[in-house]
Each structure stands twice: as structure tokens, then as C-alpha cells.
Scaffold this active site. Structure first.
Site, PDB file in Angstrom:
ATOM      1  N   CYS A   1      24.298  13.079  58.772  1.00  0.00           N
ATOM      2  CA  CYS A   1      25.691  13.021  58.300  1.00  0.00           C
ATOM      3  C   CYS A   1      25.773  12.088  57.102  1.00  0.00           C
ATOM      4  CB  CYS A   1      26.613  12.563  59.416  1.00  0.00           C
ATOM      5  SG  CYS A   1      26.025  11.081  60.234  1.00  0.00           S
TER       6      CYS A   1
ATOM      7  N   GLY B   1      35.765  19.428  64.194  1.00  0.00           N
ATOM      8  CA  GLY B   1      36.642  18.269  64.398  1.00  0.00           C
ATOM      9  C   GLY B   1      38.114  18.618  64.266  1.00  0.00           C
TER      10      GLY B   1
ATOM     11  N   GLU C   1      33.661  11.920  64.584  1.00  0.00           N
ATOM     12  CA  GLU C   1      32.578  11.553  63.661  1.00  0.00           C
ATOM     13  C   GLU C   1      32.113  12.851  63.017  1.00  0.00           C
ATOM     14  OE1 GLU C   1      31.577   8.569  62.963  1.00  0.00           O
ATOM     15  OE2 GLU C   1      32.280   7.340  64.631  1.00  0.00           O
TER      16      GLU C   1
ATOM     17  N   GLY D   1      30.243  16.102  64.916  1.00  0.00           N
ATOM     18  CA  GLY D   1      29.820  17.416  64.426  1.00  0.00           C
ATOM     19  C   GLY D   1      30.514  17.743  63.122  1.00  0.00           C
TER      20      GLY D   1
HETATM   21  P1  NAD Z   1      28.858  21.620  65.020  1.00  0.00           P
HETATM   22  O1  NAD Z   1      30.243  21.240  64.625  1.00  0.00           O
HETATM   23  O2  NAD Z   1      28.417  22.997  64.828  1.00  0.00           O
HETATM   24  O3  NAD Z   1      28.644  21.296  66.586  1.00  0.00           O
HETATM   25  C1  NAD Z   1      28.781  19.997  67.122  1.00  0.00           C
HETATM   26  C2  NAD Z   1      29.143  20.078  68.594  1.00  0.00           C
HETATM   27  O4  NAD Z   1      30.473  20.579  68.724  1.00  0.00           O
HETATM   28  C3  NAD Z   1      28.258  21.025  69.411  1.00  0.00           C
HETATM   29  O5  NAD Z   1      27.974  20.423  70.653  1.00  0.00           O
HETATM   30  C4  NAD Z   1      29.144  22.259  69.572  1.00  0.00           C
HETATM   31  O6  NAD Z   1      28.849  23.015  70.712  1.00  0.00           O
HETATM   32  C5  NAD Z   1      30.524  21.620  69.670  1.00  0.00           C
HETATM   33  N1  NAD Z   1      31.640  22.483  69.298  1.00  0.00           N
HETATM   34  C6  NAD Z   1      31.689  23.401  68.302  1.00  0.00           C
HETATM   35  N2  NAD Z   1      32.909  23.969  68.239  1.00  0.00           N
HETATM   36  C7  NAD Z   1      33.660  23.396  69.215  1.00  0.00           C
HETATM   37  C8  NAD Z   1      35.007  23.568  69.656  1.00  0.00           C
HETATM   38  N3  NAD Z   1      35.820  24.458  69.095  1.00  0.00           N
HETATM   39  N4  NAD Z   1      35.446  22.814  70.693  1.00  0.00           N
HETATM   40  C9  NAD Z   1      34.647  21.901  71.271  1.00  0.00           C
HETATM   41  N5  NAD Z   1      33.345  21.714  70.903  1.00  0.00           N
HETATM   42  C10 NAD Z   1      32.861  22.451  69.886  1.00  0.00           C
HETATM   43  O7  NAD Z   1      27.885  20.582  64.268  1.00  0.00           O
HETATM   44  P2  NAD Z   1      26.282  20.591  64.154  1.00  0.00           P
HETATM   45  O8  NAD Z   1      25.844  21.702  63.275  1.00  0.00           O
HETATM   46  O9  NAD Z   1      25.677  20.466  65.514  1.00  0.00           O
HETATM   47  O10 NAD Z   1      26.034  19.191  63.423  1.00  0.00           O
HETATM   48  C11 NAD Z   1      26.106  18.991  62.045  1.00  0.00           C
HETATM   49  C12 NAD Z   1      27.411  18.358  61.631  1.00  0.00           C
HETATM   50  O11 NAD Z   1      27.653  17.161  62.369  1.00  0.00           O
HETATM   51  C13 NAD Z   1      27.427  17.941  60.172  1.00  0.00           C
HETATM   52  O12 NAD Z   1      28.667  18.266  59.623  1.00  0.00           O
HETATM   53  C14 NAD Z   1      27.242  16.424  60.236  1.00  0.00           C
HETATM   54  O13 NAD Z   1      27.722  15.732  59.125  1.00  0.00           O
HETATM   55  C15 NAD Z   1      28.010  16.102  61.480  1.00  0.00           C
HETATM   56  N6  NAD Z   1      27.605  14.823  62.030  1.00  0.00           N
HETATM   57  C16 NAD Z   1      28.430  13.761  61.837  1.00  0.00           C
HETATM   58  C17 NAD Z   1      28.058  12.511  62.310  1.00  0.00           C
HETATM   59  C18 NAD Z   1      28.944  11.320  62.094  1.00  0.00           C
HETATM   60  O14 NAD Z   1      28.713  10.303  62.724  1.00  0.00           O
HETATM   61  N7  NAD Z   1      29.931  11.365  61.213  1.00  0.00           N
HETATM   62  C19 NAD Z   1      26.840  12.342  62.983  1.00  0.00           C
HETATM   63  C20 NAD Z   1      26.028  13.466  63.176  1.00  0.00           C
HETATM   64  C21 NAD Z   1      26.424  14.707  62.684  1.00  0.00           C
END
Ligand code: NAD
Length: 517
Positions: free
Chosen positions: A303, A252, A269, A247
Site C-alpha cells: 500500500c 473500503g 486502511e 484493502g
Molecule cells: P481487496 O479490496 O480486493 O480485498 C481486501 C479484502 O476485502 C479481502 O479480504 C476481500 O475478500 C474483502 N472484500 C472485498 N470486497 C468486500 C466487500 N464488499 N465487503 C466486505 N469485504 C470485502 O484488496 P486486495 O487486492 O486484497 O489488496 C490490495 C489493496 O489493499 C490495495 O489497494 C492496497 O493499497 C490496499 N492495502 C492497504 C493497506 C493500508 O494499510 N492502507 C495495507 C495493505 C493493503
């Protein structure tokens, strides 16, 4: 069901995937462990409500964890190749469900149908990879310094693996983790994004069927649904030795600190800010295809999406003109209609971030080459369709330094040698994917050398997006440092043990220490 959903067979797909009708409440978790709040899943394609999901409550979570912990005691004892057989059967079921699941991915997340099918294909590929791996979870042997001693290291299953995933790859990212974790003998608890819960339920149903057919405990694969608070329960839970979180970098950083505070392991990731360097020796036609697909594919919500193009000044005007012309050809609309190239953003919040980023780029001195816009009208009812934009900018702009999850491409000019372009490319906090377009061997090799790209992925004459599962996937710096999928990424899902066996009749100590009684 909405007109589009009916026209493209979404209802049939949902039924095939075991998802109940709207308003009935779709339960989640393993066997009805769901009594939390109702979460509504709306499609960004047409704004329609697809289904309501009963999310996991804190009490349900406890039951899920108990089931997973118990299941691990059984599953870890099954020989790895036999666990591979379970993953092989899962891959077969995915083949049978590819069309239905691909459609659901497209309708719930908004990516093009081809990309939806591609995501399911990636799941099938990682299953095949994991099946082979199930016979290759090998350690090393080494020579002991003591006579009549044997020394080796081996890998054991880790336990319950917690998987937290993002909305943009609502099925593939889970399978990258789950397929490897399962052959390694772990059990999985998955929290998909609250924006794509149905994709999670569909995958869980498919894998649960395989477990049932093999008379294995259902706790081997668990699903929990809900928002970040569910994720927090997992990251704080000492029963989960590994949290794999995909995410935003914002998320992260929180996850990393929480898991580290209990000395758990995390595999992160996170966000990217990916660039393609275009040198005077680049093939312009290939560059344009790679850059356009990288920037507008999945509506810029990968991503690995291309966000920056770093172009040599001698060819800058030519490349910019070719890109502007290519953008005029793009068809934006319903992603289930295969005539369209670009679907919607995930939700209204993403549209607002896209608008703000464009405003900000202009305020910082950027020059718009292709205008952004938000589409309205009957064909764009969800309000989430935006026009891919191109902005001439500087790498130092604050907005260029950020990852905006939308189809905005920044053109940056460089002069002199490729070292200058590499310096620009590396001058961001993220380190996921990078590419160079050149037919010059020296430039290509320099880009891949120690003095070259600082990213986890560095490509030559290929864009930044669309990685294959065979290589380890992940990035450096604020992308989090994790590696998933191919190569030796499996090692993170296991614990390593060093074993020394004395088959002699005396007890010599290491380092020549004498301890005579
Ligand atoms: P996000 O960070 O909003 O959410 C991702 C996940 O994390 C969700 O399931 C959310 O509920 C959970 N989450 C959020 N806050 C949390 C916390 N404090 N504790 C535990 N879990 C929590 O991301 P998004 O908007 O769903 O996705 C987009 C992002 O993901 C972009 O930044 C993208 O680059 C990244 N991404 C990275 C990869 C990679 O492999 N590097 C792959 C896909 C997406």
C-alpha cells in the site's frame, strides 16, 4: 509438492504450522466450524496448488459469532496485564515459528523470503508493543465544576472486532489489529484475503495453541475464510461494533457505507498513490536506493509502494539515468531464492492490470524509460512474473491518478520551488505515504508543515514504504483515515466512558441549574 516447494522446505513449514496435506481439505474457523465450499490456494511462485481449504458457510459463521460473543463475556473480565501475558506468549510462539511462517508468506503471497520474515518480525514487534500497552490503557481525570465531585474517563473493551485483510500483508495486518484488540479485552473474528487463506489458518493455529494452553475460550480468536460475501456478513452484523478493513478503496467505500448504515465504527486502511519528491538538494545515491526499494519491493504490491517520483528539472536527467541503471541490476525470479530482488505478482488478474496500465500510460502520452514485460518459461511457470517498469509521465494522466498494484514507477518533472512539487504530490485522491529527499532544512520542514504533505505518513530522506510499528499507521482522503499499530491507535478498539462521582451529601446540578423539591 512442486519442485520449488520441496527444495525450499514448504511441506515441513506447512506441517509445523498445523496445515494438512493437499486435497485433504484444511478446515478453518474455530474447531472445525467449516462446511462451506472448497477454496484452492495456488502459489504465485510456481503456480502449484498448495492446499485446499474448506471455507466458512453462512451457518458456520453464525456458530463462530456465537462462540466469539460468549468468549467476550469471559475475556473482558480478565485484567488487561493478564491479557498482555497472553499476547506475550503469542509473540514467543511467533518467534519459534518465524522461519516456517515467513516461508509460507513468501510462497503463498509471492513476496521475497526476507520480506516474509520481516512480516513475521513485525508481528513479534507489535506483540511486544501490545504487552507494554496492556499496563497503559489509561484515561484522564478532570476537575468537576461541582463541589465534592470527581470526574474521570476510562476505556472499556468494545466487543467483537471484525478484521478484514488484504492479500499483500497476509499476516502482519491481522496482528496489528489482533494484538491491540486482545490487550484491550476484545475478541477477534478475522477474514483473511481469499488469495492467502493458508497464512490465515497458520496464524489462527498459533494463537489457538496459546489460548488452549491458558485454558481460555477458543472464541477469543476466530477465523472465517471465503470471499467478499463473508466480509459482507461481517459488515452487516450489528454484533460487531468495529470493522477494521484493509484493502482497496473500492472495497473500503462499500464497507464504510454498510457499517455506517448500522452506526457501527470502521477503521479503514485503503489504497495509496505514494510519491517521493526529489529536490536539487537531494542525496542522489540515497534517493535511488529509496526509490528503487519503494517501487519494486514486494513487486510494487505494498500500500506504501512508491508510484510517483517528483523530480526537480535541474537534476531530472541525472536521477532518471541513475534509476534506469539501477533497474538493469534487478534480478526477477523465485522469491524464496534470496539472490532475487523481485518476486511475482499475486495472480493473472494482477498481470493483466499491469499490462493495461502500461498501455494506458503510453496512450496518454507517457514515455517508457524502462520497458515492462511478462516473463515466460520454466523459471516463471506461474506466469505472474513481470519486469519493473519506469514511465515518464504527467500527474494529470488518469492512469497516474490510479493505484496500479504492480511495479510501475512514474517520473514527473517539476520546476521552481518545492511548493510546486508539494502541490503535485497532494494532487491525487489518495493520502497514505509521502517522502522528500533533500538536505535543505527549509524544504524538509515545509514538506512536514501544515502547508506540506497531506498524507498520513510523511518522511524525510527515507522512502515511502517500510513503516515502523511504533507510530500510528494509516492515511487520509481515499486511503480511509484509519490508524493502526502504534501510538494511541489502541483507542479505536475500546469504548470511552465518562464517570462523575458525587461524594458529598447534596445533589448540585451542572450549569448551576436549580431543581428544588
Ligand atoms: P481487496 O479490496 O480486493 O480485498 C481486501 C479484502 O476485502 C479481502 O479480504 C476481500 O475478500 C474483502 N472484500 C472485498 N470486497 C468486500 C466487500 N464488499 N465487503 C466486505 N469485504 C470485502 O484488496 P486486495 O487486492 O486484497 O489488496 C490490495 C489493496 O489493499 C490495495 O489497494 C492496497 O493499497 C490496499 N492495502 C492497504 C493497506 C493500508 O494499510 N492502507 C495495507 C495493505 C493493503
Amino acid at each position: 509438492m512442486s519442485t520449488i516447494a520441496t527444495q525450499f522446505g514448504i511441506k515441513e513449514a506447512l506441517t509445523q504450522l498445523g496445515i494438512q496435506e493437499i486435497n485433504e481439505g484444511t478446515s478453518t474457523g474455530i474447531n472445525n466450524f467449516s462446511s462451506g465450499e472448497i477454496l484452492e490456494s495456488f502459489s504465485p511462485v510456481d503456480g502449484a496448488l498448495i492446499a485446499k481449504v474448506t471455507t466458512t458457510s453462512a451457518a458456520d459463521y453464525e456458530k463462530v459469532m456465537q462462540a466469539a460473543t460468549e468468549a467476550f463475556k469471559v475475556f473482558r473480565l480478565i485484567p488487561a496485564p493478564k491479557r498482555g501475558e497472553i499476547v506475550r506468549q503469542f509473540g514467543e510462539k511467533l518467534r519459534q515459528n518465524k522461519e516456517a511462517l515467513g516461508k509460507l508468506v513468501s510462497y503463498e503471497m509471492g513476496k521475497s523470503l526476507q520480506e516474509g520474515y520481516g512480516e513475521v518480525q513485525e508481528m513479534i514487534d507489535i506483540c511486544d508493543f501490545a504487552v507494554g500497552l496492556s499496563r497503559q490503557l489509561h484515561g484522564l481525570t478532570m476537575h468537576s465544576e461541582r463541589p465534592n465531585h470527581r470526574m474521570y474517563e476510562q476505556y472499556h473493551p468494545l466487543g467483537v472486532v471484525g478484521i478484514i485483510s488484504a492479500f499483500n500483508f497476509p499476516v502482519a495486518v491481522w496482528s496489528w489489529n489482533a494484538a491491540l484488540a486482545l490487550v484491550c479485552g476484545d475478541v477477534c473474528v478475522w477474514k483473511p484475503s481469499e488469495k492467502t487463506p493458508l497464512c490465515g489458518i497458520a496464524c489462527q493455529n498459533i494463537l489457538a495453541q496459546v489460548l488452549q494452553e491458558n485454558k481460555l475460550p477458543e472464541g477469543i480468536s476466530c477465523l472465517i475464510t471465503g470471499d467478499y460475501t463473508m466480509g459482507e456478513l461481517m459488515t452487516n452484523d450489528g454484533r460487531i461494533p468495529l470493522i477494521s478493513a484493509t484493502g482497496s478503496t473500492r472495497m473500503g467505500k462499500i464497507v464504510a457505507q454498510t457499517v455506517a448504515a448500522r452506526l457501527g465504527k470502521s477503521l479503514l486502511e485503503l489504497g495509496g498513490n505514494n510519491a517521493i519528491i526529489v529536490t536539487p538538494d537531494a542525496d542522489i545515491k540515497m534517493t535511488v536506493i529509496g526509490a528503487v526499494f519503494g517501487a519494486v519491493g514486494t513487486a510494487g504490491q505494498r500500500c506504501t509502494s512508491t508510484r510517483r517520483l517528483i523530480i526537480h528539472e535541474n537534476i531530472y536527467d541525472k536521477v532518471a539515468a541513475a534509476l534506469v541503471a539501477a533497474y538493469q541490476q534487478l534480478r526477477i525470479g523465485n522469491p524464496l531464492d534470496e539472490n532475487n530482488h523481485v518476486g511475482p505478482l499475486i495472480d493473472a488478474d494482477a498481470v493483466e492490470k499491469y499490462n493495461k496500465a502500461l498501455e494506458r500510460a503510453v496512450a496518454e502520452g507517457g514515455k517508457i524509460l524502462v520497458n515492462g514485460d511478462v516473463f515466460s518459461g520454466e523459471d516463471y511457470e506461474s506466469g505472474c512474473y513481470v519486469k519493473p517498469a519506469i514511465v515518464e509521465a504527467e500527474n494529470s494522466f488518469e492512469i497516474v491518478q490510479c493505484e496500479t498494484f504492480a511495479p510501475i514507477l512514474y517520473l514527473l518533472k517539476y520546476s521552481g520551488t518545492v511548493e510546486n512539487a508539494i502541490a503535485i504530490q497532494n494532487n491525487v485522491v489518495q493520502g497514505l505515504s509521502s517522502a522528500i529527499m533533500t538536505n535543505n532544512l527549509r524544504e524538509a520542514e515545509l514538506f512536514l508543515s501544515t502547508a506540506g504533505s497531506d498524507c498520513g505518513i510523511a518522511n524525510v530522506n527515507i522512502g515511502t514504504s517500510g513503516a515502523e510499528i511504533g507510530g500510528a499507521f494509516g492515511g487520509e482522503k481515499e486511503t480511509g483515515g484509519g490508524r493502526e499499530s502504534g501510538s494511541d491507535a489502541w483507542k479505536v478498539y475500546m469504548r470511552r466512558q465518562t464517570n462523575t462521582i458525587n461524594y458529598g451529601s447534596t445533589l448540585p446540578l451542572a450549569q448551576g441549574i436549580k431543581f428544588d423539591l
